[in-house]
Scaffold this active site. Structure first.
Site, mmCIF file in Angstrom:
data_model
loop_
_atom_site.group_PDB
_atom_site.id
_atom_site.type_symbol
_atom_site.label_atom_id
_atom_site.label_comp_id
_atom_site.label_asym_id
_atom_site.label_seq_id
_atom_site.Cartn_x
_atom_site.Cartn_y
_atom_site.Cartn_z
ATOM 1 N N TYR A 182 -12.930 -6.611 -0.884
ATOM 2 C CA TYR A 182 -11.615 -6.134 -1.351
ATOM 3 C C TYR A 182 -10.688 -7.355 -1.445
ATOM 4 C CZ TYR A 182 -13.763 -1.969 0.740
ATOM 5 O OH TYR A 182 -14.647 -0.969 1.118
ATOM 6 N N CYS A 239 -3.876 -1.729 6.865
ATOM 7 C CA CYS A 239 -2.508 -1.237 6.720
ATOM 8 C C CYS A 239 -2.369 0.190 7.224
ATOM 9 C CB CYS A 239 -2.054 -1.325 5.262
ATOM 10 S SG CYS A 239 -3.056 -0.350 4.124
ATOM 11 N N CYS A 249 12.426 5.001 4.009
ATOM 12 C CA CYS A 249 12.654 4.470 5.357
ATOM 13 C C CYS A 249 12.522 5.581 6.392
ATOM 14 C CB CYS A 249 14.048 3.838 5.465
ATOM 15 S SG CYS A 249 14.202 2.275 4.592
ATOM 16 N N ASP A 274 -10.521 -6.243 3.792
ATOM 17 C CA ASP A 274 -9.110 -5.914 3.559
ATOM 18 C C ASP A 274 -9.054 -4.696 2.639
ATOM 19 O OD1 ASP A 274 -6.380 -5.894 3.377
ATOM 20 O OD2 ASP A 274 -6.219 -7.703 2.160
ATOM 21 N N CYS A 300 16.231 9.727 0.695
ATOM 22 C CA CYS A 300 15.157 8.831 0.274
ATOM 23 C C CYS A 300 14.007 8.830 1.280
ATOM 24 C CB CYS A 300 15.717 7.425 0.100
ATOM 25 S SG CYS A 300 14.462 6.171 -0.246
ATOM 26 N N CYS A 325 21.646 2.023 5.260
ATOM 27 C CA CYS A 325 21.583 2.609 3.920
ATOM 28 C C CYS A 325 22.130 4.032 3.954
ATOM 29 C CB CYS A 325 20.150 2.613 3.417
ATOM 30 S SG CYS A 325 19.974 3.323 1.756
ATOM 31 N N GLU A 336 -14.173 -7.308 -5.563
ATOM 32 C CA GLU A 336 -12.969 -6.497 -5.794
ATOM 33 C C GLU A 336 -13.221 -5.607 -7.018
ATOM 34 O OE1 GLU A 336 -9.683 -4.643 -6.150
ATOM 35 O OE2 GLU A 336 -9.669 -6.109 -4.522
ATOM 36 N N GLN A 349 0.919 -8.746 -1.246
ATOM 37 C CA GLN A 349 1.742 -8.234 -0.149
ATOM 38 C C GLN A 349 3.216 -8.255 -0.517
ATOM 39 O OE1 GLN A 349 0.851 -6.864 2.682
ATOM 40 N NE2 GLN A 349 -1.342 -7.282 2.726
#
Length: 395
Positions: free
Chosen positions: A264, A352, A92, A325, A89, A81, A285, A235
């Site tokens: 969650y 995550c 990434c 989660d 940006c 990119c 949730e 996701q």
């Protein structure tokens, strides 16, 4: 650079040479300049670089971008990119590293965070997902301005236009973001979001309002369909849901007749897989719309809308299985303690953020649980983000 100049260096100053050390949590490596720590983006461990400072507001450390590589690591590659690089940006972090090195960097971060925060010494391997390094992101957020679509520069409100051919991370089925931006008034900035489901159907939202496509999309995972609000959570990698469910089911080894909590729970992904295995599931949730959809997606399970830490006080005092989660900040002390107090035979923690995972695993260890397995997945190629599934059992 002289010490007095170093002390007064302002953002935009180019300093160096800087010897780059280990990768750190957050998409940068740790460099040192005359005794001061500099968190350097767009570098690799072992390189020597010149750094343009981006933040000198902290006494103990600075931040910066590697703008000249004096000694390159063999794993360095040219980003595909044109806006993936210093001052451009912020999406990434690792596109300048070859794919295997990206996964090694992520493994190193997971390993260090679990060692530091949970006292665990692990050999971590980040597993590759099908589909390659590009064309995987099903949910994209842009800023529309002056008839163009743009991204934010890292840790900045500055904008950088998306390349004319679009973001290479986005799934090919998504509509052209520049065409969408061109149709908007160019006098103001607008939040532009594009969400594409497994069938290729896309929903476009402008400033949070659906302007094209359906409000609810249909995803497909674990051999069933899932209704998902276009503005809700799912996701972003097309293979993520099946991958994570597979790791959770393998780790928990559910038995028919057991009871479980899906905390969650979103639209009920893990509750659905466990219910299909004969487990009596209760999902929680805070997002009420997600709970409505979870009830439609998995009618055989029970779902309740509300904060997990508060609802756990009213839930049964024992259970066999728990899936956690949580959001990026982690589950936290109150939830971890409440889960451990129920003495489940196994806990699956889907994370995550390696730091949040480390903190919560450390807490679980102090509550009498040990890590029995850990798998890490490259759900976000070309970025520093990584997803983990940790299985904990009573010590």
């Amino acid at each position: 650079m002289a010490e007095d100049a170093l002390v007064t260096a302002a953002p935009g100053t180019v300093v160096g040479p800087v010897d780059v050390g280990a990768v750190a949590h957050g998409g940068h490596c740790v460099g040192r300049l005359e005794g001061r720590v500099v968190f350097v983006r767009h570098a690799l461990p072992g390189e020597t670089v010149r750094v343009r400072l981006t933040d000198t507001s902290h006494d103990r450390f600075w931040r910066g971008d590697a703008v000249e590589v004096l000694r390159a690591d063999p794993a360095r590659i040219t980003p595909r990119c044109p806006v993936a690089g210093p001052g451009m940006c912020g999406g990434c972090d690792f596109q300048h590293a070859d794919p295997s090195t990206q996964r090694e960097l992520k493994a190193s971060v997971v390993r260090e965070q679990l060692s530091h925060l949970a006292g665990l010494d692990l050999d971590v391997v980040v597993e590759e997902l099908p589909g390659g390094m590009f064309g995987w992101r099903t949910r994209m957020a842009y800023v529309a301005h002056s008839g163009r679509s743009a991204m934010r520069v890292h840790r900045s409100n500055d904008l950088i236009d998306v390349p004319s051919e679009g973001c290479p991370l986005a799934v090919p089925a998504q509509p052209d973001p520049h065409a969408l931006a061109a149709a908007l008034p160019d006098t103001d900035e607008h939040a532009l979001r594009v969400v594409t489901d497994w069938s290729g159907t896309s929903t476009v939202m402008i400033d949070g309002v659906v302007t094209q496509g359906p409000q609810d999309l249909v995803e497909h995972a674990v051999e069933r369909d899932w209704r998902v609000d276009a503005d809700g959570f799912w996701q972003v990698h097309p293979h993520a849901a099946d991958t994570l469910v597979g790791a959770v089911m393998e780790g928990l080894a559910p038995q028919a007749g057991e009871r479980g909590f899906d905390l969650y729970c979103g639209v009920g992904l893990f509750a659905g897989a466990l219910s299909a295995a004969g487990v009596q599931m209760w999902g929680v949730e805070v997002d009420r719309r997600a709970i409505e959809l979870a009830g439609e997606n998995v009618p055989e399970a029970r779902f309740t809308a509300g904060r997990v830490d508060r609802l756990l006080r009213r839930m049964p005092r024992s259970t066999d299985l728990v899936v956690l989660d949580p959001p990026r900040t982690g589950a936290g002390k109150d939830v971890v303690d409440a889960v451990a107090d129920r003495n489940p035979r196994a806990i699956a923690y889907v994370a995550c953020d390696p730091a949040a995972l480390g903190r919560d695993l450390g807490r679980l260890r102090r509550q009498g649980y040990e890590l029995s397995s850990l798998r890490a997945f490259d759900l976000f190629p070309n970025t520093h983000h990584v997803e983990c599934v940790a299985i904990c059992v009573p010590a």
